[in-house]
Design an enzyme around this catalytic site. Structure first.
Site, short mmCIF file in Angstrom:
data_model
loop_
_atom_site.label_atom_id
_atom_site.label_comp_id
_atom_site.label_asym_id
_atom_site.label_seq_id
_atom_site.Cartn_x
_atom_site.Cartn_y
_atom_site.Cartn_z
N HIS B 175 0.85 -1.20 0.00
CA HIS B 175 0.00 0.00 0.00
C HIS B 175 0.88 1.23 0.00
CE1 HIS B 175 -3.65 2.20 0.32
NE2 HIS B 175 -4.37 1.19 0.76
N GLU B 280 -12.29 -1.53 2.89
CA GLU B 280 -11.78 -0.25 3.35
C GLU B 280 -12.90 0.63 3.89
OE1 GLU B 280 -8.66 2.83 1.31
OE2 GLU B 280 -10.78 3.14 1.05
#
Lengths: 336, 336
Positions: B175, B280
Site C-alpha cells: 500500500h 476499506e
C-alpha cells in the site's frame, strides 16, 4: 472491413543502425546525420512478412506509427530526437506510398522534454499536410521514467498541440516510449502512463476547451476501466460533478489488450462506440498462446466470439469508430 | 463469518492535530514530540460510527491499519515519521483492546526513504510481539511520488524485512502512501504502485528465496489482472519461463475495487483461493451509488450476487483466505 488502428512500423535493420549511430555520435559532427540509403526493394522485403501477417488475420488496413519504445524522447541533444522522428515518419510515408490500400501513417512527434512543443507542431503539420498521415502519437512522459515529467495531459501546457490537432482534424493516440526506471519496464510504463493520462484529462477542462479534440488511449485504457469503481466513488461525493462513467466516454480506447474477459469489461464500461479495433500486430502479442495455439494478437476471432455484441457493435469496433476518430482516413480507403 | 481484511483507522481529530504539530515543528525542540492525551472515552466515541457501519453491512471482524495517505513516509526528519507511525499503531492497539472481537491491528512501518529498514523491522516486531498485530503495510514508494524510489519489491534491498515477515509468520499488504506528483493523485498512485509491485515481485526470485512469504496486493491488484494478456505474452516468448497466469497466483489480492464486473474478472484470473474480502469501510467507497442507493463499499451483497461462485468460493473470500494469509488472526477470533 477490418481496420487495425494500432500498428507500429516494421523496418529494415539499416533504420535501427542509423538510430544507434545518431545516438552514439550525439549527432555531431553533422556528417553523422546523413541518412542511410534504403531502397524500395529493401523496404518491400521487410514489409512482406507484415503484409502477409495482416492478410492472414483478416486485417484490411493498418494505421502504422513509429515503434514507441524506440522513440528515445528523453535523450540529448534534442536534434537527434528530431532527426530520428522525422526519419522514421518518412520511412512510414514511403511504406504507405508503396501499399496505399493497406498502410496509413500515424506520426511520432519529436517530444524532447527540454524544448517547447513548436517542433512537435511543425512535424505534425508536415506529416499530415505533406505525408498524408491521419493522426499522431502523444507521449505523456517524454522523460521516459527519469522524471520530472511535463504536467499531466489535462494541463494547458499541451494546449498549443491540442489546437493544432483540432485544426488539422486528427486525433492523438496516447503512447509512452521507453522507461529508464529499474523497477518499471517500458511495457508496464505504457499501462501506468495511460492511467495517469486518462485521469488527468478527465479531471481537466480540456474537453470543454476543445470539444472536438479526439484522444485515444490504447491497450484497453491502462487500469482505469478495471478500476472505475474507485473513480466513480470520488465523483459521487460531489453532487454537481459529472459522473465518472459519463466522463470516460469522452475518450476512445483500443482492443490491444490480448484478453477476452478484459476486452468485454472495457466494452461494458465505455461502450462499443468508444472502442477501436487495435492489435499492434506484429508486436507484444505476436506469440502463440500455448492453450489455443493461436497468436495472442489475433483479436478478430476474439471480438467475434463475444456473444452479446450486436452486428452494429462489431461494425463500430472493426471500422466505424476508426473512421469517426480519424476523419482523414476515409480518403485513403478504396471502399467502406 | 465475514472478515474485512482491508480497513483503516478512524481516529479522533486530536490524533491528526498531533500529526500537523509534529510536521510543523519537524519534531524539534523535542518538547513538540509529547503525545496528546486521548482518553478511552474519546476513542470509543470516534469508533462508534465505524462499529455501527461494520455491523450494518455484516462484517464481523476488520483488520485495521493506519490510513495510508497520512503515513507521510517521505517527510523529513525521519524521527517524525517514526514517532507518527508508532503513535498511530498504538492508537489502533488501544482500539483493538477495547473491541478485541471486532478490531485486529495491522501495522504501518516507519519507512523513511533516507534510512535502512532496521527501524521498520524493530517496529514490526514491537507491533506483532507486544501489540498483537497480525500483519503490516508495505509501501513500495516511500518517496511518495518524488522519486527516486527504492528498488522494486523484487530486489534484495527488501530481504531483511521479508526475513522478519517469514520469521514472525505475518503477511505484508502492499500500500503506497501519498503522492506529491502534480499529475498523479495518491488514490491513482496506489493503483500504479500495485502494478509495479506485482510485476517486480513476479519477475524476481523472492518467492524462491522465501517460499512461505505472503504478500497481498489490494484494490484488485492495480492494473495487472486486467492487463494479464500483455504479461502472459511476454512470458510465452520464453519456453522455459513459468506462465504468468501461474505466477500471479503466488500473490494474494483483495476485493476493495468497488466494481462487480472487475471483481469477477479478478476472481477468474487469480482464483477464489487468492482473493480476500476487503472493503476499506469507511473509506474511498463510502458513498452511495446513485443508481442503487447503496454504498459502493458494501461489497458483501456484491460478492453474494456473483452467481457462478460456489459456497466454497464464498467461504474462501469471506474468511478462509484471511485465516490462511494472516495465521495469527485465528487466536483473535471467538469462533470460526
Amino acid at each position: 472491413m477490418v481496420i487495425d488502428s494500432h500498428g507500429h512500423v516494421v523496418a529494415p535493420m539499416e533504420v535501427y543502425a542509423y538510430q544507434a549511430h545518431l545516438l552514439a555520435s550525439r549527432g555531431a559532427p553533422r556528417q553523422h546525420m546523413v541518412r542511410p540509403n534504403i531502397s524500395d526493394e529493401l523496404l518491400e522485403e521487410t514489409l512482406k512478412g507484415q503484409l502477409d501477417l495482416l492478410r492472414s488475420v483478416g486485417t484490411d488496413v493498418q494505421l502504422v506509427s513509429p515503434r514507441p519504445f524506440h522513440m528515445m524522447h528523453s535523450l540529448k541533444p534534442e536534434k537527434i530526437v528530431r532527426e530520428w522522428t522525422m526519419f522514421t515518419n518518412d520511412i512510414i510515408a514511403r511504406q504507405a506510398k508503396l501499399h496505399p490500400d493497406v498502410i496509413v501513417g500515424v506520426a511520432a512527434l519529436p517530444q524532447s522534454p527540454y524544448t517547447d512543443l513548436s517542433a512537435c507542431i511543425e512535424e505534425l503539420e508536415r506529416c499530415v499536410n505533406e505525408l498524408g498521415f491521419v493522426g499522431c502519437l502523444l507521449n505523456p512522459d517524454p522523460m521516459e521514467g527519469e522524471g520530472p515529467t511535463p504536467p499531466g495531459l489535462g494541463d494547458e501546457f499541451w494546449y498549443p498541440l491540442y489546437e493544432k490537432l483540432v485544426e488539422l482534424d486528427v486525433p492523438a493516440l496516447v503512447h509512452s516510449a521507453s522507461c529508464s526506471s529499474p523497477r518499471e519496464s517500458y511495457t508496464l510504463h505504457f499501462i501506468n502512463e495511460e492511467s495517469i493520462a486518462i485521469v488527468s484529462l478527465l479531471e481537466s477542462r480540456v474537453f470543454e476547451d476543445f470539444p472536438t479534440l479526439k484522444i485515444i488511449v490504447p491497450h484497453g485504457g491502462g487500469a482505469i476501466p478495471y478500476q472505475i469503481g474507485r473513480f466513480k466513488a470520488w465523483r459521487y461525493r460531489d453532487k454537481d460533478a459529472e459522473p465518472f462513467e459519463v466522463s470516460v466516454r469522452k475518450l476512445y480506447y483500443d482492443t490491444c489488450n490480448y484478453s477476452k474477459d478484459s476486452i468485454e469489461l472495457l466494452l461494458k464500461v465505455v461502450g462499443s462506440d468508444r472502442v477501436l479495433f487495435g492489435t499492434e500486430k506484429p508486436g507484444t502479442g505476436s506469440v502463440a498462446d500455448p492453450h489455443t495455439g493461436k497468436d495472442m494478437d489475433d483479436l478478430k476471432p476474439v471480438i467475434e466470439s463475444i456473444e452479446w455484441l450486436t452486428q452494429e457493435d462489431r461494425n463500430n469496433i472493426f471500422w466505424k469508430n476508426a473512421l469517426a476518430v480519424y476523419p482523414r482516413l476515409r480518403s485513403h480507403l478504396k471502399t467502406e
